[in-house]
Design an enzyme around this catalytic site. Structure first.
Site, mmCIF file in Angstrom:
data_model
loop_
_atom_site.group_PDB
_atom_site.id
_atom_site.type_symbol
_atom_site.label_atom_id
_atom_site.label_comp_id
_atom_site.label_asym_id
_atom_site.label_seq_id
_atom_site.Cartn_x
_atom_site.Cartn_y
_atom_site.Cartn_z
ATOM 1 N N ARG A 67 0.836 -1.211 0.000
ATOM 2 C CA ARG A 67 0.000 0.000 0.000
ATOM 3 C C ARG A 67 0.868 1.256 0.000
ATOM 4 O O ARG A 67 0.432 2.321 -0.406
ATOM 5 C CB ARG A 67 -0.962 -0.004 1.204
ATOM 6 C CG ARG A 67 -1.750 1.277 1.360
ATOM 7 C CD ARG A 67 -3.038 1.089 2.128
ATOM 8 N NE ARG A 67 -2.853 0.412 3.394
ATOM 9 C CZ ARG A 67 -2.282 0.957 4.484
ATOM 10 N NH1 ARG A 67 -1.835 2.186 4.451
ATOM 11 N NH2 ARG A 67 -2.175 0.262 5.593
ATOM 12 N N TYR A 122 -15.973 16.074 -16.592
ATOM 13 C CA TYR A 122 -16.524 14.719 -16.509
ATOM 14 C C TYR A 122 -17.547 14.682 -15.360
ATOM 15 O O TYR A 122 -17.302 15.251 -14.287
ATOM 16 C CB TYR A 122 -15.381 13.723 -16.283
ATOM 17 C CG TYR A 122 -15.852 12.379 -15.800
ATOM 18 C CD1 TYR A 122 -16.711 11.603 -16.572
ATOM 19 C CD2 TYR A 122 -15.455 11.887 -14.555
ATOM 20 C CE1 TYR A 122 -17.167 10.379 -16.111
ATOM 21 C CE2 TYR A 122 -15.890 10.657 -14.101
ATOM 22 C CZ TYR A 122 -16.753 9.909 -14.881
ATOM 23 O OH TYR A 122 -17.199 8.707 -14.429
ATOM 24 N N LYS A 212 -8.665 4.985 -19.796
ATOM 25 C CA LYS A 212 -9.055 5.350 -21.160
ATOM 26 C C LYS A 212 -7.900 5.096 -22.142
ATOM 27 O O LYS A 212 -7.508 3.965 -22.333
ATOM 28 C CB LYS A 212 -9.544 6.791 -21.157
ATOM 29 C CG LYS A 212 -10.553 7.102 -20.020
ATOM 30 C CD LYS A 212 -11.802 6.274 -20.169
ATOM 31 C CE LYS A 212 -12.841 6.316 -19.066
ATOM 32 N NZ LYS A 212 -12.691 6.999 -17.836
HETATM 33 N N1 PLP Z 1 -11.722 12.225 -16.112
HETATM 34 C C1 PLP Z 1 -12.349 12.005 -17.277
HETATM 35 C C2 PLP Z 1 -12.221 13.012 -18.381
HETATM 36 C C3 PLP Z 1 -13.134 10.865 -17.463
HETATM 37 O O1 PLP Z 1 -13.765 10.668 -18.628
HETATM 38 C C4 PLP Z 1 -13.254 9.932 -16.390
HETATM 39 C C5 PLP Z 1 -14.060 8.718 -16.532
HETATM 40 O O2 PLP Z 1 -14.801 8.558 -17.461
HETATM 41 C C6 PLP Z 1 -12.581 10.207 -15.189
HETATM 42 C C7 PLP Z 1 -11.822 11.358 -15.077
HETATM 43 C C8 PLP Z 1 -12.677 9.257 -14.017
HETATM 44 O O3 PLP Z 1 -11.854 8.173 -14.247
HETATM 45 P P1 PLP Z 1 -12.144 6.653 -13.705
HETATM 46 O O4 PLP Z 1 -13.412 6.207 -14.343
HETATM 47 O O5 PLP Z 1 -10.915 5.922 -14.130
HETATM 48 O O6 PLP Z 1 -12.274 6.748 -12.230
#
Ligand code: PLP
Length: 391
Positions: A67, A122, A212
């Site tokens: 961790r 997001y 992503k």
């Molecule tokens: N930032 C963006 C632009 C995203 O599209 C996403 C998720 O879709 C996130 C942050 C959050 O990431 P995670 O789903 O890996 O927690």
């Protein structure tokens, strides 16, 4: 040590691998240990203390406990930092864990509890910030309102460019200037380091949902923040106590994924450009949201972004009913959230990724978001055509 002058494509293949020959291996090693043998009570304890306060393990004491530190994760972090032109990076179990750590690391002190967030963001980020769950107070604003909205207790400015899901571009340098001494965190998930390096424009932290494009194959959930040493220490301290470390198998897949990141992003972008231009001519499409599509008044393409990316959103003339039809009529696109993988995805953000966003900031009911993959563009166009025409 690989030369700092190398091109992005070379760095993507070689970064974080300097010691492999010395170890006698060619592929990235994976260390799955949850705990590590301690050389002595004193050496282990000192290393533990160094890591719990945000530092790195000592040579004498080692990693102690996963961790606090994992060498496979640290390897991925060093590679990503190189690609983002950052001193270092800190990886987390998801993009949201990374955002949580950034908020806790900057905005949980008694005198700094305010976050300025440039919308659109997001939906998960918007939700986390507006919920007040972590004790920070958030003001949402537009990019031109940052200077006026900064307060003495503002701990961080958060922005996303291109923004999810409307693909709006924000001038990073202008926001950094408007923020003054307040650190700016840029969510670079959509652009990736292939198309944009926010650190070069003055950003203090660069966040990725590594789930992503960095992973790129839809099989890892992860987050990472590239930054300088001081922020990294604060982020590692939060990670050590809250337990948001990325699993080493995920780190391995991400590190392997980096090697093809430039090739994938450019090929997906080439497909997206063809598809965006075709969608612009389709009678069912009221508007295409794609960087540069309706001009680039801020002159950011070229100056800030090296390309236009592989995400496209469209407003459908037929509104919700047509969105509902199209998302179920496609065959090659998968109706699913997430983005940035080698296969194409389609989803309607107002119902899903942006569902928790306040109504005034929620994307339109008619907006559908496409993540363009590596399939042949003519096949993707034919698939969209039959779904749009059938509606
Ligand atoms: N930032 C963006 C632009 C995203 O599209 C996403 C998720 O879709 C996130 C942050 C959050 O990431 P995670 O789903 O890996 O927690």
């Amino acid at each position: 040590m690989i030369s700092p002058q190398l091109q992005l494509d070379t760095v993507a293949v070689h970064a974080g691998r300097d010691d492999l020959a010395e170890l006698g291996v060619h592929a990235l090693p994976i260390d799955l240990s949850s705990t590590n043998p301690l050389p002595s009570i004193e050496a282990g304890g000192l290393s533990y203390e160094a890591m719990a306060s945000g530092g790195t393990p000592t040579a004498e004491g080692g990693s102690v406990y996963a961790r606090l530190w994992n060498p496979t994760v640290a390897r991925f972090e060093s590679a990503l930092a190189r690609l983002e032109h950052a001193e270092t990076a800190v990886a987390f179990s998801s993009g949201m864990a990374a955002m949580t750590a950034a908020i806790l690391a900057t905005a949980s002190g008694p005198r700094h509890r305010h976050v300025l967030a440039v919308r659109p963001l997001y939906g998960g980020t918007d939700h986390l910030l507006s919920s007040g769950l972590l004790g920070a107070e958030t003001t949402f604003c537009g990019p031109s309102e940052v200077a006026a909205a900064v307060r003495p207790d503002t701990a961080m400015v958060v922005l996303e460019t291109p923004a999810n899901p409307t693909l709006e571009l924000v001038d990073i340098r202008a926001v950094v200037e408007a923020a003054g001494s307040v650190p700016v965190l840029v969510d670079n998930t959509f652009a990736t380091p292939v198309l944009q390096n926010p650190i070069d424009l003055g950003a203090s932290m660069v966040l990725h949902s590594a789930t992503k494009y960095l992973g790129g194959h839809g099989d890892v959930v992860a987050g990472v923040i590239a930054c300088g040493r001081e922020f990294a220490e604060a982020l590692r301290r939060v990670r050590a106590v809250t337990g948001g470390l990325l699993h080493p198998l995920g780190a391995y897949l991400l590190h392997r994924g980096l090697t093809t990141l430039p090739v994938r992003v450019r090929a997906q972008q080439a497909n997206a450009q063809l598809i965006a231009a075709w969608l612009e001519t389709h009678p069912s499409v009221a508007r295409v949201h794609y960087p540069g599509m309706s001009g680039d008044p801020q002159g950011l393409i070229g100056r800030q972004m090296k390309g236009t990316g592989a995400m496209v959103s469209i407003d459908l003339r037929g509104g919700f009913d047509q969105a509902s039809h199209v998302t179920s009529a496609v065959h090659l696109f998968t109706h699913a959230v997430s983005l940035g993988g080698v296969d194409s995805l389609i989803q309607r953000p107002a119902a899903l990724t942006h569902r928790p966003v306040a109504p005034e900031a929620r994307p339109a009911d008619s907006l559908v978001r496409l993540s363009i993959g590596l399939e042949a563009p003519e096949d993707l166009i034919a698939d969209l055509d039959q779904a749009l025409t059938g509606a």
